[in-house]
Motif scaffolding. Structure first.
Motif, short mmCIF file in Angstrom:
data_model
loop_
_atom_site.label_atom_id
_atom_site.label_comp_id
_atom_site.label_asym_id
_atom_site.label_seq_id
_atom_site.Cartn_x
_atom_site.Cartn_y
_atom_site.Cartn_z
N GLY A 2 -10.98 2.23 5.70
CA GLY A 2 -9.79 3.20 6.02
C GLY A 2 -8.73 1.82 5.84
O GLY A 2 -8.79 0.42 4.96
N THR A 3 -7.33 1.88 5.95
CA THR A 3 -6.47 0.93 5.63
C THR A 3 -5.56 0.27 7.06
O THR A 3 -4.94 1.08 7.77
N VAL A 4 -5.70 -1.27 7.02
CA VAL A 4 -4.54 -1.62 7.46
C VAL A 4 -3.36 -1.93 7.74
O VAL A 4 -2.91 -2.54 6.95
N GLU A 5 -2.29 -1.69 8.55
CA GLU A 5 -0.82 -1.98 8.30
C GLU A 5 -1.03 -3.00 9.52
O GLU A 5 -0.73 -3.25 10.59
N VAL A 13 0.98 -1.21 -0.32
CA VAL A 13 -0.08 0.17 -0.15
C VAL A 13 1.07 0.89 0.69
O VAL A 13 1.84 1.53 1.09
N ARG A 14 0.43 1.96 -0.64
CA ARG A 14 1.04 3.46 -0.88
C ARG A 14 0.34 4.57 -0.07
O ARG A 14 -0.95 4.85 -0.91
N GLU A 15 1.05 4.76 0.89
CA GLU A 15 -0.06 6.35 0.98
C GLU A 15 0.90 7.67 1.00
O GLU A 15 1.73 7.51 1.52
N LYS A 33 5.50 6.61 2.36
CA LYS A 33 4.54 5.90 3.33
C LYS A 33 4.20 4.46 2.21
O LYS A 33 3.85 4.69 1.54
N VAL A 34 5.44 3.45 2.61
CA VAL A 34 4.98 2.21 1.43
C VAL A 34 5.45 1.05 2.87
O VAL A 34 6.01 1.06 3.47
#
Length: 220
Positions: free
Chosen positions: A161-164, A145-147, A151-152
């Motif tokens: 949303g996004t889960v890391e 994921v790239r935000e 931030k990768v």
């Protein structure tokens, strides 16, 4: 003391795994008992990550049967898979339920050793937090994921949303990795050798002793 539930495996699917663990012990025992002991290859299983479904209320009958079959052969580390299916509150309730059912069914999992008195306070705090995290709730992903531009990370993207994967606020992946690779790898090996393998070795020696006694008796 709670009465243990008598549960049988629906399909015996755990048997190949138990057999594999025993085969590694057997091979090590043969090598250790041989003449050339300098180059023994250690293929023993030092840790079993047992993944539990995030669905349902606790352990399934198959989970109980499997864990009972191997808990005295290998270090078991229970892991809740797909933890992003649960809310943080649900994760905590799930962990408490699983710990309770493990105890009720007499299933032993890997026990973290006590910290030495000379360990620094930061390590003691991390170790205590790791112990409280059992069973580890993890999230896996092969997606990068790239935000923004800087931030990768590996994670999962959802409409909300996004889960890391490597974010300790989202799951216990970092704790599990640290425990296996950095802080407790040697202890896992020590417990395998000093507890699980020694139990297997004692059973083998007893079996050989009984066989020898029967042979002597038959010749007499």
């Amino acid at each position: 003391m709670s009465e243990r539930r008598q549960v049988s495996s629906p399909d015996g699917s755990w048997k190949p795994i138990a057999h594999y663990i025993n085969c590694q012990f057997e091979q090590y025992f043969r090598d250790e008992s041989g003449l050339d002991r300098k180059n023994i290859q250690d293929g023993r299983v030092h840790c079993c990550l047992y993944f539990l479904s995030p669905f349902g209320h606790g352990l399934r009958p198959l989970d109980i049967s499997f864990l009972r079959a191997i808990h005295d052969k290998v270090n078991i580390v229970p892991v809740i898979a797909k933890a992003d299916c649960l809310t943080p509150t649900e994760v905590q309730h799930k962990k408490e339920k699983i710990r309770q059912e493990l105890q009720e069914n007499g299933i032993n999992i890997y026990e973290f050793p006590e910290c030495d008195s000379d360990e620094d306070e930061e390590f003691k705090v991390q170790d205590a937090e790791m112990k409280r995290s059992i069973p580890f709730a993890v999230i896996g992903s092969t997606q990068v994921v790239r935000e923004l531009k800087d931030k990768v990370f590996r994670g999962r993207q959802y409409p909300w949303g996004t889960v890391e994967v490597e974010n300790s606020a989202h799951c216990d992946f970092l704790k599990l990795r640290e425990m296996l690779i950095q802080t407790h790898m040697q202890d896992l090996k020590d417990v395998t050798h000093e507890v699980h393998y020694e139990n297997y070795r004692a059973q083998c020696i007893q079996s050989l002793t009984r066989t020898g006694a029967r042979d002597r008796s038959s010749r007499a």
